[in-house]
Design an enzyme around this catalytic site. Sequence first.
Site, PDB file in Angstrom:
ATOM      1  N   SER A 715      -5.286   2.176  -8.710  1.00  0.00           N
ATOM      2  CA  SER A 715      -3.883   1.831  -8.917  1.00  0.00           C
ATOM      3  C   SER A 715      -3.768   0.638  -9.860  1.00  0.00           C
ATOM      4  CB  SER A 715      -3.208   1.491  -7.587  1.00  0.00           C
ATOM      5  OG  SER A 715      -3.714   0.273  -7.074  1.00  0.00           O
ATOM      6  N   HIS A 716      -2.557   0.453 -10.361  1.00  0.00           N
ATOM      7  CA  HIS A 716      -2.298  -0.642 -11.302  1.00  0.00           C
ATOM      8  C   HIS A 716      -2.720  -1.985 -10.704  1.00  0.00           C
ATOM      9  CE1 HIS A 716      -0.008  -2.973 -14.312  1.00  0.00           C
ATOM     10  NE2 HIS A 716       0.303  -3.730 -13.297  1.00  0.00           N
ATOM     11  N   MET A 717      -2.319  -2.245  -9.471  1.00  0.00           N
ATOM     12  CA  MET A 717      -2.607  -3.532  -8.858  1.00  0.00           C
ATOM     13  C   MET A 717      -4.111  -3.717  -8.616  1.00  0.00           C
ATOM     14  SD  MET A 717      -0.062  -5.481  -8.664  1.00  0.00           S
ATOM     15  CE  MET A 717       1.708  -5.627  -8.540  1.00  0.00           C
TER      16      MET A 717
END
Length: 777
Positions: A715-717
């Site tokens: 994921s982005h995070m």
Amino acid sequence: MSTWRKDPENVLSEVRDFFAENTLVIVRSSARSEDSVEGSHAGEFLSVSGVCPHDPGALRSAILRVISSYPGDDVDNQFFLQEQLTDVAMSGVLLTRDLDTLAPYYVVNFDEVSGATDTVTSGQASRLRTYVRFRGCTAPFPNPSLRNLIEAAREIEQLVGTDCLDIEFGLDRSGRVWIFQVRPIALVGRTIPCDEDRFENLLYKISKKFDKLTTSHPGLCGYKGMYSVMTDWNPAEMIGLRPRKLALSLYRELITDNIWAYQRSNYGYRNLRSYPLMVSFLGAPYIDVRVSCNSFVPATLQDDLADRLVDYYVDRLAEHPTDHDKVEFNIVYSCYDLSAATRLRQLLNHGFSEPDIQEIKSGLIQLTNRIISPATGLYRHDFHRLELLKTRFDIITRSQLPLLDKIYWLVEDCKRYGTLPFAGLARAGFIAVQMLRSMVDQGIFEPKDLQRFLNSLNTVARQLTRATRDYRAGKMSREALLETFGHLRPGTYDILSSRYDEAFESYFRPPEGEEDPVSEPEEAQFLLSPRQEEMLERALTENDLLVSPSEILQFIREAIEGREYGKFVFTRHVSEILVCIGELGRRHSISREELADLDVRLAQDLYSNLTHEFVGDIFRENICKNRAAYQISRLLRLPQLIQGGEDAYHFFMSEVEPNFITDLRVRRPIAIEENLSRVDLKDKIVLIRGADPGYDWLFTRRISGLVTMFGGTNSHMAIRCAELRIPAVIGCGEEYYRSWSRARELDLDCANRQVRALGSPEPYAEEGLLLLQGGER
């Protein structure tokens, strides 16, 4: 308490005579203000365990400690003593209704590992489990312990005359149920939402719908179905478990109805263009796992082999349900990386032949080479489409089109030039991360090399951090910062989530007392050593991947950066769609809160469908219907992975395996999502539900750690935290998120893959009011 004050020595003597010599007791609080229907005040007063009733000094000290925790000097306050259970097989808390909504569920949160009685209430259990059961469920119980426990709860309901109870319990090794305490669930300002008969009918509809959707379907491989909230396009992360209608309909329209399948087909996978990826069970969004697994099958495979491969994927996920947020990495074969040959050999243990494996291998190599090619790589074409989207944005937003027309064309352009190419870049990004992992698996990279490579990336999130630093240092104006990043919002599809340019101070004010600009790890140029280059070139050749070491690293860099850039570009369109809907609502005196329940497809339809009704009236009617449906949706408790129709009635919550980012350890106070705009986030561990890129502003606030309820390893995070070396737990699941959100501090030990909640003040943190005499059952 007056008895104690009059003659404490006599009380100590009576206690000594009552309890056996080798017994330990708990001295429990029982203040007048505790455990009423107005509020539990749980955890405000002390209880002391492990006290020997035959040691007058220790007993007196424990009693005085409990009394001293009470406010004031009310003689009607009490305390009581209870034998401490030591032969513990299972302990926890049973709620006879959902704590948040009062929906008709038994919710049992328990620990079977530690042998202690307070691990659930204190938030210290290392492996909590939660069993949820509709109160009217007639299905067999999964084990005798839960059957006996819920039968005891029903008996207690009859005794006290209410079915809104919070019961702390234990089971000994012989299976006997011990009731430690019972308190009412606080009901101030709340009512029971609906009767059980009506609720049972809703669950019946979900059960039947699941059975219909999971039968064999012509043109779709696989004999059975399954539904997940976190697989593939992960609605739990992007729009939440119970999204409002606008967010749900917008996500479906832009991605999960058609666009997702066009991208997979374009990239060389099986054509699923007529199949929606996401379904809604009374407003709860789920990914069709069988459809998703079909979409990762190379288009070159014969139908029989594709059918068996999908069955293998679905069966494997059923055996390893904690991988439902990691399907692309741990379940399916979606590309050919440097470890794929070894992984494919596992199929020999599951009925596949050598020719089968060779056919799968050939199909994966062919599509992987098409994607990663430095000259004709498919992801490069997607970059060009994004540039068209940027041009179209300016044309539409600067035009004199009516708002309904603007909404229509913003949605259509976003699909054609935004989410479609982004879906391709996202696929390339997943393949890039798999390639990096396989380089570590094959000994070409050390973990520190992987970290160095990630630190060298120039992602949009890193650019935002630089821009924030320049703004705080006076090198960039507020207007320039917002010109680039102002459209971002923490909830990409949520009209109630403020854009950066709508709440600038909330997102960009520096932490209290901070004068230094935002810092971040230095970007170091990443270069392969001669030995690494030689090893990588040999591995690429052996695996028939038609790229050089420098070309594969270029692909990985461009794919990861491109994925984040693509999301950044298309979300500008999404944000503008929400702005236009908000303005249209304002003109018809409809608030944003009301618009959150609007179906965006209604606005789309009105572009080409003139009716005799006023737009405002049409919107209000739709909003009213959807709001009523949302009130029902929010009552539902469903598992994150639905494997059968019976799961609508009872289930164990998923034992999620979180994704730990970095090998660091940090202990800090927490800041939860609801309070982010009101507290100083510097040196805090921040807890948010999703891993949406709109939360990038957090990295400008010098946070010490991050926890998300949803989100995967790619994921982005997750990528951002790896870049910045911020300890993080991505995708911890509902159960742990709720527990950790009630702590004062968290100790994140990422190297040891462990989290400790410290100073938990959660609603059942200490002891309670009502001890039923003869609590053993």
